[in-house]
Design a protein around this motif. Structure first.
Motif, PDB file in Angstrom:
ATOM      1  N   GLU A 266      29.631  39.066  43.669  1.00  0.00           N
ATOM      2  CA  GLU A 266      30.289  39.115  42.377  1.00  0.00           C
ATOM      3  C   GLU A 266      29.312  38.626  41.312  1.00  0.00           C
ATOM      4  O   GLU A 266      28.595  37.647  41.516  1.00  0.00           O
ATOM      5  CB  GLU A 266      31.537  38.222  42.369  1.00  0.00           C
ATOM      6  CG  GLU A 266      32.667  38.723  43.251  1.00  0.00           C
ATOM      7  CD  GLU A 266      33.268  40.036  42.764  1.00  0.00           C
ATOM      8  OE1 GLU A 266      33.373  40.207  41.516  1.00  0.00           O
ATOM      9  OE2 GLU A 266      33.615  40.883  43.603  1.00  0.00           O
ATOM     10  N   LYS A 269      30.622  34.858  36.277  1.00  0.00           N
ATOM     11  CA  LYS A 269      31.484  35.175  35.135  1.00  0.00           C
ATOM     12  C   LYS A 269      30.875  34.773  33.800  1.00  0.00           C
ATOM     13  O   LYS A 269      31.124  35.410  32.781  1.00  0.00           O
ATOM     14  CB  LYS A 269      32.843  34.498  35.322  1.00  0.00           C
ATOM     15  CG  LYS A 269      33.632  35.055  36.502  1.00  0.00           C
ATOM     16  CD  LYS A 269      34.981  34.364  36.660  1.00  0.00           C
ATOM     17  CE  LYS A 269      35.746  34.927  37.846  1.00  0.00           C
ATOM     18  NZ  LYS A 269      37.058  34.244  38.036  1.00  0.00           N
ATOM     19  N   ASP A 270      30.083  33.714  33.790  1.00  0.00           N
ATOM     20  CA  ASP A 270      29.523  33.211  32.540  1.00  0.00           C
ATOM     21  C   ASP A 270      28.172  33.872  32.283  1.00  0.00           C
ATOM     22  O   ASP A 270      27.153  33.498  32.854  1.00  0.00           O
ATOM     23  CB  ASP A 270      29.371  31.692  32.620  1.00  0.00           C
ATOM     24  CG  ASP A 270      29.001  31.060  31.283  1.00  0.00           C
ATOM     25  OD1 ASP A 270      28.477  31.772  30.405  1.00  0.00           O
ATOM     26  OD2 ASP A 270      29.238  29.840  31.124  1.00  0.00           O
ATOM     27  N   LYS A 426      31.935  47.053  37.191  1.00  0.00           N
ATOM     28  CA  LYS A 426      31.600  45.694  37.621  1.00  0.00           C
ATOM     29  C   LYS A 426      30.745  44.982  36.585  1.00  0.00           C
ATOM     30  O   LYS A 426      30.854  43.758  36.413  1.00  0.00           O
ATOM     31  CB  LYS A 426      30.873  45.740  38.969  1.00  0.00           C
ATOM     32  CG  LYS A 426      31.776  46.090  40.142  1.00  0.00           C
ATOM     33  CD  LYS A 426      30.981  46.155  41.447  1.00  0.00           C
ATOM     34  CE  LYS A 426      31.891  46.472  42.625  1.00  0.00           C
ATOM     35  NZ  LYS A 426      31.149  46.610  43.902  1.00  0.00           N
ATOM     36  N   ARG A 429      33.123  44.471  33.200  1.00  0.00           N
ATOM     37  CA  ARG A 429      34.216  43.490  33.284  1.00  0.00           C
ATOM     38  C   ARG A 429      33.760  42.101  32.854  1.00  0.00           C
ATOM     39  O   ARG A 429      34.523  41.362  32.246  1.00  0.00           O
ATOM     40  CB  ARG A 429      34.790  43.460  34.702  1.00  0.00           C
ATOM     41  CG  ARG A 429      35.625  44.676  35.055  1.00  0.00           C
ATOM     42  CD  ARG A 429      36.332  44.547  36.398  1.00  0.00           C
ATOM     43  NE  ARG A 429      36.901  45.830  36.785  1.00  0.00           N
ATOM     44  CZ  ARG A 429      36.468  46.574  37.804  1.00  0.00           C
ATOM     45  NH1 ARG A 429      35.465  46.136  38.569  1.00  0.00           N
ATOM     46  NH2 ARG A 429      37.025  47.734  38.075  1.00  0.00           N
ATOM     47  N   ARG A 430      32.529  41.765  33.172  1.00  0.00           N
ATOM     48  CA  ARG A 430      32.033  40.449  32.765  1.00  0.00           C
ATOM     49  C   ARG A 430      31.888  40.354  31.245  1.00  0.00           C
ATOM     50  O   ARG A 430      31.920  39.259  30.673  1.00  0.00           O
ATOM     51  CB  ARG A 430      30.685  40.157  33.432  1.00  0.00           C
ATOM     52  CG  ARG A 430      30.117  38.816  33.023  1.00  0.00           C
ATOM     53  CD  ARG A 430      28.907  38.422  33.841  1.00  0.00           C
ATOM     54  NE  ARG A 430      27.796  39.348  33.711  1.00  0.00           N
ATOM     55  CZ  ARG A 430      26.646  39.230  34.361  1.00  0.00           C
ATOM     56  NH1 ARG A 430      26.480  38.226  35.211  1.00  0.00           N
ATOM     57  NH2 ARG A 430      25.672  40.099  34.201  1.00  0.00           N
ATOM     58  N   ASN A 433      36.961  39.703  28.093  1.00  0.00           N
ATOM     59  CA  ASN A 433      38.034  38.895  28.679  1.00  0.00           C
ATOM     60  C   ASN A 433      38.945  39.785  29.509  1.00  0.00           C
ATOM     61  O   ASN A 433      39.138  40.969  29.202  1.00  0.00           O
ATOM     62  CB  ASN A 433      38.826  38.196  27.582  1.00  0.00           C
ATOM     63  CG  ASN A 433      38.013  37.126  26.875  1.00  0.00           C
ATOM     64  OD1 ASN A 433      37.210  36.434  27.500  1.00  0.00           O
ATOM     65  ND2 ASN A 433      38.204  37.000  25.566  1.00  0.00           N
ATOM     66  N   ALA A 434      39.527  39.210  30.549  1.00  0.00           N
ATOM     67  CA  ALA A 434      40.327  39.990  31.500  1.00  0.00           C
ATOM     68  C   ALA A 434      41.471  40.731  30.822  1.00  0.00           C
ATOM     69  O   ALA A 434      41.835  41.836  31.248  1.00  0.00           O
ATOM     70  CB  ALA A 434      40.861  39.073  32.605  1.00  0.00           C
ATOM     71  N   TRP A 437      40.485  44.321  29.803  1.00  0.00           N
ATOM     72  CA  TRP A 437      39.875  45.237  30.760  1.00  0.00           C
ATOM     73  C   TRP A 437      40.487  46.641  30.716  1.00  0.00           C
ATOM     74  O   TRP A 437      39.767  47.632  30.905  1.00  0.00           O
ATOM     75  CB  TRP A 437      39.983  44.661  32.179  1.00  0.00           C
ATOM     76  CG  TRP A 437      39.012  43.546  32.432  1.00  0.00           C
ATOM     77  CD1 TRP A 437      38.053  43.082  31.571  1.00  0.00           C
ATOM     78  CD2 TRP A 437      38.899  42.762  33.613  1.00  0.00           C
ATOM     79  NE1 TRP A 437      37.350  42.049  32.140  1.00  0.00           N
ATOM     80  CE2 TRP A 437      37.849  41.827  33.396  1.00  0.00           C
ATOM     81  CE3 TRP A 437      39.575  42.740  34.823  1.00  0.00           C
ATOM     82  CZ2 TRP A 437      37.469  40.899  34.357  1.00  0.00           C
ATOM     83  CZ3 TRP A 437      39.201  41.817  35.786  1.00  0.00           C
ATOM     84  CH2 TRP A 437      38.160  40.900  35.557  1.00  0.00           C
TER      85      TRP A 437
END
Length: 604
Positions: A266, A269-270, A426, A429-430, A433-434, A437
């Motif tokens: 993965e 995230k940051d 992929k 998405r980062r 914000n979710a 999406w």
């Protein structure tokens, strides 16, 4: 953790670079001894890494020589000194920066050849001790991979180059002619394909991502394959792509997918932390960065000639020293981002740090900085008068790159399949914000996937937003065959921005003519209107600075940098063909006994 590869002088192999093919005495030791055991072999392979620590790489090739593009730029026409010649695409064969890069590349290749031959002839490679054999094979893979990297760069800058694949020996003909770049690329790709499965993953390596590892080698196979399958400039100033290019897109797909399948991860995230890690001397495994050049403290120029500007020196009230930014981000790039894309404000710095250790607005839109790194982020200030040698590592490849290479190769071979779309998703998405999406990832990619061409266009954009400031864009524009077209598009966009803001109509009419900034009550730098025009600041605490209007000139309509920075890339010696190739240094030509010339490419 700081890898000390570049802080140790490798006395066995460091020699004069007066002639890149004919070194002085390489060693007082027999090569059979040097590569007879793991520890001495390690020192021999470390010699290859040394060239990352010389100016030919750390101040030139890694970042300074990689402009101009649609996302990074500098004004080459304002001076005739070496780096300005490179930015203006008019470098002479006497250019010192080009000479330093050429010498560094062939010195590294020479040391790689020594290591390859020494390891392959060593009994330790086939040792009955599994650990010894495993480490020897891994170091062999490092040598092959580093040699492939330097050949890749030489080809991008000089076209066909001498293909040096043997270590220097008495009686050997050191004067080699240029060899077809496509043959060289095919060879180094084959080299890496044969060795990658015998290498160690980063989490098995003592220096993790500060050492060439299997992840990086697999990624390099994909990157080299896309280079081999892409466009290139011929001496007659035409762009060509070989008819067998799909074979290499297949290789790129196979090996990017291999890494995804065998060592997928993965993305962290940051996004900001990925680069902050380099400034904090934190190395990671099974994360985004696959390999980063391991600059030791006192080496490396990240945070000196690239990154958020810091004004230091004797009059400064802080101890972080001085750092500038040789490659800025054009406003067209800044405003190309979705305003909610997290990557924008990490990548594009609208602030600098003054001598009072205060954040303040950059000096206009020509100075948007590469915000991913800065000496300002160091935990331990290196000193008031410090400048070069920050020790901040330089990322060479990230997992996000592998995902987008897979998406590109799959699209070229089979169109925008579900697999290609998911690889891009992929990465995207980062960036959001979710809760965004659905619109910013799924809907965006569905629209982009309307055709092979629209999906490729989306990949071109995504790679710009993801890798801004990492200085790989030049090579992508070359292999896509769109270098000149993208430069023309950039200039037109900048002009349209000025025209639209001045007229109040058009696509860019609401961009900020001025930006307003302040340091709030807590001393924190903030911008009132980073995205759109506002009529007035709410109170007197805000400072007004020209932004889009700073590109306007009363006399010439557009500031000179708008019309001149990219001009050689658009209407150089042949209109709409970017002459990105440079002349071979005159010392190499003179020493070649007639084997090398600088014919072609409309050189003077």
């Amino acid at each position: 953790m700081k890898n000390k590869y570049l802080s140790i002088l490798i006395l066995l192999f460091i020699t004069s670079c007066s002639d890149f093919l004919e070194p002085d005495s390489l060693s007082t030791f027999d090569s059979n001894y040097v590569f007879s055991n793991v520890d001495d072999t390690r020192r021999g392979v470390n010699a290859i890494y040394v060239q990352f620590g010389v100016d030919g790489f750390r101040s030139r090739l890694s970042n300074n020589m990689t402009g101009n593009t649609d996302i990074e730029h500098q004004s080459g026409w304002t001076s005739t000194s070496d780096r300005y010649q490179i930015w203006n695409l008019d470098a002479l064969s006497t250019n010192g920066d080009i000479r330093q890069f050429w010498n560094a590349a062939y010195t590294a290749i020479r040391d790689a050849n020594i290591a390859i031959e020494g390891i392959e002839a060593s009994n330790a490679l086939q040792s009955t001790d599994p650990q010894t054999s495993k480490l020897m094979y891994n170091m062999l893979g490092e040598a092959y991979t580093l040699r492939a990297y330097w050949f890749s760069m030489l080809i991008y800058y000089f076209g066909d180059v001498p293909n040096v694949r043997l270590s220097p020996k008495a009686g050997q003909d050191f004067n080699l002619p240029r060899e077809d770049r496509n043959e060289i690329l095919t060879q180094v790709i084959d080299d890496l394909i044969k060795i990658e499965d015998k290498m160690l993953w980063a989490d098995q390596s003592p220096y993790r991502t500060e050492q060439v590892n299997r992840e990086f080698t697999i990624g390099m196979i994909a990157r080299l394959a896309l280079q081999r399958g892409g466009f290139f400039l011929k001496p007659d100033m035409t762009m060509e792509r070989k008819s067998d290019y799909l074979k290499f897109y297949e290789i790129a797909k196979t090996y990017s997918k291999k890494l995804i399948d065998l060592k997928g991860r993965e993305l962290p995230k940051d996004f900001k932390q990925v680069f902050l890690n380099q400034c904090k001397f934190i190395t990671t495994v099974n994360s985004d960065v696959l390999f980063e050049v391991p600059f030791a403290l006192g080496n490396g120029d990240v945070g000196w000639n690239i990154g958020i500007t810091v004004q230091g020196g004797a009059t400064a009230s802080h101890s972080f020293g001085s750092g500038n930014n040789y490659m800025a981000m054009p406003p067209s790039y800044y405003f190309s981002f979705d305003s909610t894309d997290i990557r924008r404000d990490v990548t594009c710095g609208l602030y600098q740090v003054n001598t009072k250790f205060e954040e303040e607005f950059v000096n206009g839109p020509t100075n948007i900085t590469q915000g991913k790194w800065s000496r300002y982020f160091l935990d331990n200030p290196p000193g008031q008068n410090s400048a070069k040698g920050t020790g901040i590592n330089w990322p060479m490849m990230r997992y996000a790159d592998v995902l987008l290479m897979y998406a590109e190769a799959e699209n070229e071979l089979n169109g925008p399949t579900a697999e290609a779309k998911e690889a891009m998703a992929k990465v995207r998405r980062r960036a959001f914000n979710a809760n965004q999406w659905t619109s910013k990832v799924e809907d965006y990619i569905t629209k982009a996937g309307a055709s092979k061409q629209t999906f490729l266009n989306a990949i071109v954009d995504e790679r710009a937003w993801e890798f801004g400031g990492e200085m790989i864009r030049k090579y992508e524009l070359i292999r896509w065959g769109i270098y000149s077209a993208k430069m023309a598009q950039t200039v037109q966009t900048l002009k349209d921005m000025v025209d639209n803001v001045k007229s109040g109509t058009g696509k860019y009419a609401n961009l900020p003519d001025y930006m307003y900034w302040r340091r709030n009550a807590a001393g924190k730098f903030e911008i009132l209107n980073p995205n759109t025009k506002v009529s007035n600041a709410p109170d007197a605490t805000w400072n007004q600075v020209n932004f889009v209007l700073d590109m306007y000139s009363e006399t010439t309509k557009y500031k000179e940098w708008v019309t001149k920075d990219w001009l050689p890339y658009i209407s150089g010696p042949k209109p709409m063909v970017t002459r990105y190739i440079f002349p071979i240094p005159e010392e190499a030509v003179a020493a070649s006994q007639g084997k090398l010339t600088n014919e072609g490419y409309l050189f003077k």
